[in-house]
Scaffold this active site. Structure first.
Site, PDB file in Angstrom:
ATOM      1  N   ASN A   1      -6.815   5.101  10.721  1.00  0.00           N
ATOM      2  CA  ASN A   1      -6.921   6.230   9.805  1.00  0.00           C
ATOM      3  C   ASN A   1      -8.073   6.007   8.833  1.00  0.00           C
ATOM      4  O   ASN A   1      -8.182   4.953   8.211  1.00  0.00           O
ATOM      5  CB  ASN A   1      -5.614   6.443   9.047  1.00  0.00           C
TER       6      ASN A   1
ATOM      7  N   ASP B   1       2.213   3.870   2.683  1.00  0.00           N
ATOM      8  CA  ASP B   1       1.193   4.804   2.209  1.00  0.00           C
ATOM      9  C   ASP B   1       1.828   6.081   1.652  1.00  0.00           C
ATOM     10  O   ASP B   1       1.243   7.169   1.734  1.00  0.00           O
ATOM     11  CB  ASP B   1       0.197   5.146   3.325  1.00  0.00           C
TER      12      ASP B   1
ATOM     13  N   HIS C   1      -5.021   0.723   6.527  1.00  0.00           N
ATOM     14  CA  HIS C   1      -4.398   1.676   7.460  1.00  0.00           C
ATOM     15  C   HIS C   1      -5.255   1.881   8.719  1.00  0.00           C
ATOM     16  O   HIS C   1      -5.935   2.891   8.889  1.00  0.00           O
ATOM     17  CB  HIS C   1      -4.021   2.996   6.799  1.00  0.00           C
TER      18      HIS C   1
ATOM     19  N   LEU D   1      -4.365  14.655   6.825  1.00  0.00           N
ATOM     20  CA  LEU D   1      -3.174  13.925   6.401  1.00  0.00           C
ATOM     21  C   LEU D   1      -3.403  13.323   5.021  1.00  0.00           C
ATOM     22  O   LEU D   1      -4.466  12.755   4.745  1.00  0.00           O
ATOM     23  CB  LEU D   1      -2.837  12.817   7.397  1.00  0.00           C
TER      24      LEU D   1
ATOM     25  N   ASP E   1       4.895   5.784  10.370  1.00  0.00           N
ATOM     26  CA  ASP E   1       5.812   6.842   9.952  1.00  0.00           C
ATOM     27  C   ASP E   1       6.097   7.845  11.065  1.00  0.00           C
ATOM     28  O   ASP E   1       6.803   8.829  10.860  1.00  0.00           O
ATOM     29  CB  ASP E   1       5.265   7.571   8.729  1.00  0.00           C
TER      30      ASP E   1
ATOM     31  N   HIS F   1       1.173   9.253  11.570  1.00  0.00           N
ATOM     32  CA  HIS F   1      -0.201   8.758  11.516  1.00  0.00           C
ATOM     33  C   HIS F   1      -0.668   8.078  12.793  1.00  0.00           C
ATOM     34  O   HIS F   1      -1.865   8.105  13.104  1.00  0.00           O
ATOM     35  CB  HIS F   1      -0.363   7.777  10.333  1.00  0.00           C
TER      36      HIS F   1
ATOM     37  N   HIS G   1       0.840  -1.194   0.000  1.00  0.00           N
ATOM     38  CA  HIS G   1       0.000   0.000   0.000  1.00  0.00           C
ATOM     39  C   HIS G   1       0.877   1.248   0.000  1.00  0.00           C
ATOM     40  O   HIS G   1       1.290   1.746   1.041  1.00  0.00           O
ATOM     41  CB  HIS G   1      -0.925   0.002   1.220  1.00  0.00           C
TER      42      HIS G   1
END
Length: 375
Positions: free
Chosen positions: A210, A264, A207, A297, A238, A241, A51
């Site tokens: 999110n 992502d 994800h 985001l 990261d 997130h 992804h």
């Protein structure tokens, strides 16, 4: 070639001290020829990102063949040897275009990480939780459309995201679950609606946290449903997130066998701060944060190898982080017979890490693709 002195990742045992033998493009039990001393290093499988949207100024949704080649080359340089790029919510002609482009890329066998699938993150998503997806092209789940896109991609579409509360979602899941992995995503669904989706055949959550309702004590939502189901969950690690405590909680709640680390990334990965686009929308990148004008985001700019290292910095054991970035995504994509681990018979896609987890070099099909074997 024989790689000696390093600790080698094993999905069952963690890291073991053994010689890794390569012959041609394969890992073998015994080999002669050159011996390379890698004392103190770690040998892990090349990672699989199932992804990500783009990097180095290119985006899969552009439908540009040269851009996809740029993406594949950059990912390989970062130790990601298999890629499954994700499309955004696009109109039907553009979705068909990116699927055709992927099929042509696969057949041309260009340089760079190997294309092993296509991830359709849109367009079957909720307006309420669309995030950085373009609301103009959202639509209800459509099994016929997915079938057409599967044909356009010549079978490369491996994942599709869906919001379970949309009209026809459960029938859609039942109709396509044997052809692709269905992932719950960008959804305002309740716990019960998510459970119905998993019962219908959805096997993944896109994800996690999110683009979905939060995990609350009276309203557990899709996160709670995923925890009550035998599904895989994606996690963007990261440092932007997901809070470190939640990363640790996910590994405890789901277990390392059910977590897939994803990047992502959008087109700004590997690029300087500035103005970019994602799915036709303007994105501002400052440091590790990419946002729309309203602060939403908009993907990440952190490649999967760095996400894996970030997970370790949050307290995730290295063996679990490697499993989540290499072994688990390979299993989901059905490529674990030749990728995702370092047993004899597998393709020799290897990332060599130094003790501080910095990337020393990348071997792709047994050949040096980035960095140096000389310590």
């Amino acid at each position: 070639m024989r790689l000696t002195g390093a600790r080698v990742f094993d999905p069952l045992k963690g890291f073991v001290s053994r010689t890794l033998c390569l012959e041609g493009e394969r890992i073998v039990s015994e080999a002669g020829g050159r011996e390379v001393a890698l004392d103190g290093c770690l040998l892990i499988p090349g990672l699989t990102d199932l992804h990500f949207h783009g990097c180095r100024g290119a985006d899969f949704s552009d439908g540009d063949a040269e851009g996809l080649r740029t993406m594949a080359e950059y990912e390989l340089s970062q130790g990601v040897t298999q890629i499954c790029p994700a499309g955004m919510t696009l109109d039907k002609p553009q979705l068909a275009k990116i699927c055709r482009m992927a099929a042509e890329h696969k057949k041309s066998a260009p340089a760079g990480a190997e294309l092993v699938g296509v991830n359709l993150e849109g367009p079957f998503l909720s307006e309420a939780k669309k995030g950085a997806q373009n609301g103009a092209w959202l639509r209800d789940p459509d099994a016929q459309l997915l079938g057409e896109l599967l044909d356009e991609s010549e079978g490369l579409v491996k994942l599709v995201s869906v919001a379970p509360e949309l009209p026809g979602a459960l029938d859609f899941i039942r109709a396509v679950k044997d052809r692709v992995t269905v992932s719950v995503a960008h959804t305002a669904c309740t716990y019960d609606q998510a459970m119905a989706a998993f019962d219908a055949g959805a096997r993944q959550a896109t994800h996690l946290f999110n683009g979905m309702n939060p995990f609350a004590h009276r309203e557990p939502g899709p996160v709670g449903a995923a925890a009550d189901s035998d599904c895989m969950v994606e996690l963007i690690c990261d440092g932007i997130h997901i809070h470190p405590a939640m990363v640790r909680a996910v590994f405890k709640l789901f277990g390392a066998d059910h977590v897939i680390l994803i990047s992502d990334t959008m087109r700004a990965a590997g690029m300087p701060d500035g103005q970019y686009t994602l799915g036709g929308q303007d994105v501002t990148v400052r440091g590790a944060r990419a946002t729309l004008a309203d602060g939403t985001l908009a993907g990440s700019v952190t490649d999967l190898m760095k996400c894996m290292k970030t997970a370790v910095s949050f307290g995730i054991p290295l063996r679990d982080a490697v499993k989540a970035a290499a072994w688990n995504p390979a299993r989901v994509l059905g490529i674990d017979s030749w990728a995702g681990s370092l047993e004899p018979g597998k393709i020799a896609n290897v990332a060599v890490l130094n003790a501080d987890l910095s990337l020393q070099c990348v071997l792709f099909h047994g050949e040096l693709a980035a960095g140096s074997l000389e310590l």
